[in-house]
Design a protein around this motif. Structure first.
Motif, short mmCIF file in Angstrom:
data_model
loop_
_atom_site.label_atom_id
_atom_site.label_comp_id
_atom_site.label_asym_id
_atom_site.label_seq_id
_atom_site.Cartn_x
_atom_site.Cartn_y
_atom_site.Cartn_z
N ARG A 179 41.37 0.93 59.52
CA ARG A 179 41.77 -0.47 59.43
C ARG A 179 41.57 -1.19 60.76
O ARG A 179 41.18 -2.36 60.79
N LEU A 180 41.85 -0.49 61.87
CA LEU A 180 41.71 -1.11 63.19
C LEU A 180 40.28 -1.03 63.72
O LEU A 180 39.95 -1.68 64.72
N ASN A 181 39.47 -0.16 63.09
CA ASN A 181 38.09 0.05 63.53
C ASN A 181 38.04 0.54 64.98
O ASN A 181 37.23 0.07 65.80
N VAL A 182 38.92 1.49 65.29
CA VAL A 182 38.97 2.06 66.63
C VAL A 182 39.51 3.48 66.53
O VAL A 182 40.31 3.78 65.64
N ARG A 183 39.05 4.35 67.42
CA ARG A 183 39.56 5.72 67.45
C ARG A 183 40.78 5.78 68.36
O ARG A 183 40.72 5.35 69.51
N LEU A 184 41.89 6.31 67.84
CA LEU A 184 43.13 6.38 68.61
C LEU A 184 43.34 7.72 69.28
O LEU A 184 44.03 7.81 70.29
N PHE A 185 42.75 8.79 68.71
CA PHE A 185 42.94 10.14 69.26
C PHE A 185 41.59 10.83 69.46
O PHE A 185 40.65 10.65 68.68
N HIS A 186 41.52 11.64 70.52
CA HIS A 186 40.49 12.66 70.63
C HIS A 186 41.05 13.91 69.97
O HIS A 186 42.14 14.36 70.32
N ARG A 187 40.34 14.49 69.03
CA ARG A 187 40.84 15.65 68.29
C ARG A 187 40.01 16.88 68.64
O ARG A 187 38.79 16.82 68.75
N SER A 188 40.72 18.02 68.79
CA SER A 188 40.06 19.31 68.90
C SER A 188 40.77 20.26 67.94
O SER A 188 41.72 19.86 67.25
N THR A 189 40.34 21.50 67.90
CA THR A 189 40.97 22.45 66.97
C THR A 189 42.39 22.78 67.37
O THR A 189 43.17 23.25 66.54
N ARG A 190 42.74 22.55 68.63
CA ARG A 190 44.08 22.95 69.11
C ARG A 190 44.95 21.77 69.52
O ARG A 190 46.17 21.83 69.40
N THR A 191 44.36 20.71 70.03
CA THR A 191 45.17 19.64 70.60
C THR A 191 44.64 18.28 70.16
O THR A 191 43.51 18.15 69.68
N ILE A 192 45.50 17.28 70.34
CA ILE A 192 45.08 15.88 70.20
C ILE A 192 45.50 15.15 71.46
O ILE A 192 46.57 15.43 72.02
N THR A 193 44.66 14.25 71.92
CA THR A 193 44.99 13.43 73.09
C THR A 193 44.64 11.98 72.78
O THR A 193 43.72 11.71 71.99
N LEU A 194 45.34 11.07 73.38
CA LEU A 194 45.12 9.66 73.14
C LEU A 194 43.83 9.18 73.82
O LEU A 194 43.53 9.58 74.95
N THR A 195 43.12 8.33 73.14
CA THR A 195 42.01 7.61 73.76
C THR A 195 42.60 6.47 74.60
O THR A 195 43.79 6.15 74.48
N PRO A 196 41.83 5.84 75.47
CA PRO A 196 42.35 4.68 76.21
C PRO A 196 42.90 3.60 75.27
O PRO A 196 43.94 2.99 75.55
N GLU A 197 42.20 3.37 74.15
CA GLU A 197 42.68 2.39 73.18
C GLU A 197 43.98 2.86 72.55
O GLU A 197 44.89 2.06 72.30
N GLY A 198 44.08 4.17 72.30
CA GLY A 198 45.31 4.72 71.72
C GLY A 198 46.49 4.57 72.66
O GLY A 198 47.62 4.30 72.23
N THR A 199 46.25 4.74 73.96
CA THR A 199 47.33 4.59 74.95
C THR A 199 47.86 3.16 74.95
O THR A 199 49.08 2.94 74.98
N LEU A 200 46.95 2.18 74.93
CA LEU A 200 47.37 0.78 74.88
C LEU A 200 48.14 0.48 73.59
O LEU A 200 49.17 -0.21 73.59
N PHE A 201 47.64 1.02 72.48
CA PHE A 201 48.27 0.77 71.18
C PHE A 201 49.66 1.40 71.12
O PHE A 201 50.58 0.84 70.52
#
Length: 300
Positions: A43-65
């Motif tokens: 819906r936002l047309n933006v990626r909020l998380f970087h995903r891996s098989t073990r962890t998730i971390t916020l993208t810069p856009e996700g941090t602001l959001f």
């Protein structure tokens, strides 16, 4: 409402850094959290998380959001607070982190629950240093000095240490009259779980601190086993006064060397400074001060 649910799923996942933990907190499956966040990203047309098989971390856009979402939920909380204040009795969930020694506060916490049945206590017992804001606690109870500028603080009370033993033990081994007498006794020690260091017995002679190397007859990283061993006449222990108050009143333990133990440790309740103190937190602090630390006044 669906959007609000997706925002809540995002905030929980961002703070927990885990879809699994976020799902556990919200009572849904990890896949439900993942799908809610995927819909939100679409819906936002933006990626909020970087995903891996073990962890998730916020993208810069996700941090602001995340910061904006926190403000949104703070506004919702403030609105709920205004309504709850008009309705009278404090109510709602109160998530509190307490140190492991807080298990000995259970009689007081149980009495609090009976007094305020509409407040749901969610208690987390740990000696690790928790992040009040990022981990979503309403309040944290800890000893020692705190320097986090994001937190408000009140001191509900303080406790002292007492050196105690069972009457039968003292009859058999004798009552220590001076700190050096402890060298011939069975000493029961507490080890800090977080550091692995032994807790120092705060012994003094006059105004001088004493650093006596006491016998290590038994060591535990929790206070409750030490209380049990002392009650059974195994040895002598140095414990918080509130933890052995009932045992002393009932004669199961006797305090010794009272003139040579002079210290005070403060308990502190901390909560995010961005929030107005809620009725449920206010009554929690007042109740703990009035009932856990008898004879010591504190409040808000």
């Amino acid at each position: 409402m669906d959007s609000l649910g997706s925002l809540n799923a995002f905030v929980q996942a961002a703070e927990a850094r885990s879809f699994t933990l976020a799902g556990r907190q919200l009572g849904v499956s990890p896949s439900a959290i993942g799908k809610a966040i995927a819909r939100l990203e679409e819906r936002l047309n933006v990626r909020l998380f970087h995903r891996s098989t073990r962890t998730i971390t916020l993208t810069p856009e996700g941090t602001l959001f995340l910061e904006r979402c926190r403000r949104i939920f703070c506004e919702i909380e403030a609105a709920e607070l205004e309504l709850s204040q008009t309705q009278g009795a404090p109510r709602g969930k109160l998530r509190v982190s307490l140190p492991l020694v807080g298990m000995l506060m259970m009689p007081t916490l149980t009495a609090f629950m009976r007094t305020w049945p509409e407040i749901e206590l969610d208690l987390d017992f740990t000696d690790r240093l928790v992040d009040v804001i990022d981990e979503g606690f309403d309040a944290v109870v800890r000893t020692g000095e705190m320097s986090d500028s994001r937190l408000m603080m009140r001191v509900p009370g303080a406790y002292h240490h007492q050196i105690v033993a069972a009457p039968d033990y003292l009859d058999q081994r004798g009552t220590p009259r001076m700190p050096d007498d402890l060298l011939s006794h069975v000493c029961l020690h507490h080890r800090y779980p977080t550091t692995g260091k032994l807790e120092r017995w705060p012994l003094k002679r006059g105004r001088k601190d004493l650093d006596i190397v006491l016998p290590h007859s038994a060591i535990a990283n929790n206070i409750e086993p030490l209380i049990h061993m002392a009650e059974q006449g195994i040895g002598i222990a140095c414990l918080p006064d509130f933890a052995v108050r009932q045992q002393i009143e009932e004669g199961r333990l006797v305090a010794v060397l009272t003139d040579h133990v002079q210290n005070a440790c403060a308990f502190r309740i901390l909560w995010p400074s961005s929030r107005q103190i809620s009725p449920k937190l206010r009554v929690f602090v007042d109740f703990m001060a009035q009932n856990l630390f008898a004879g010591r006044s504190a409040g808000l």
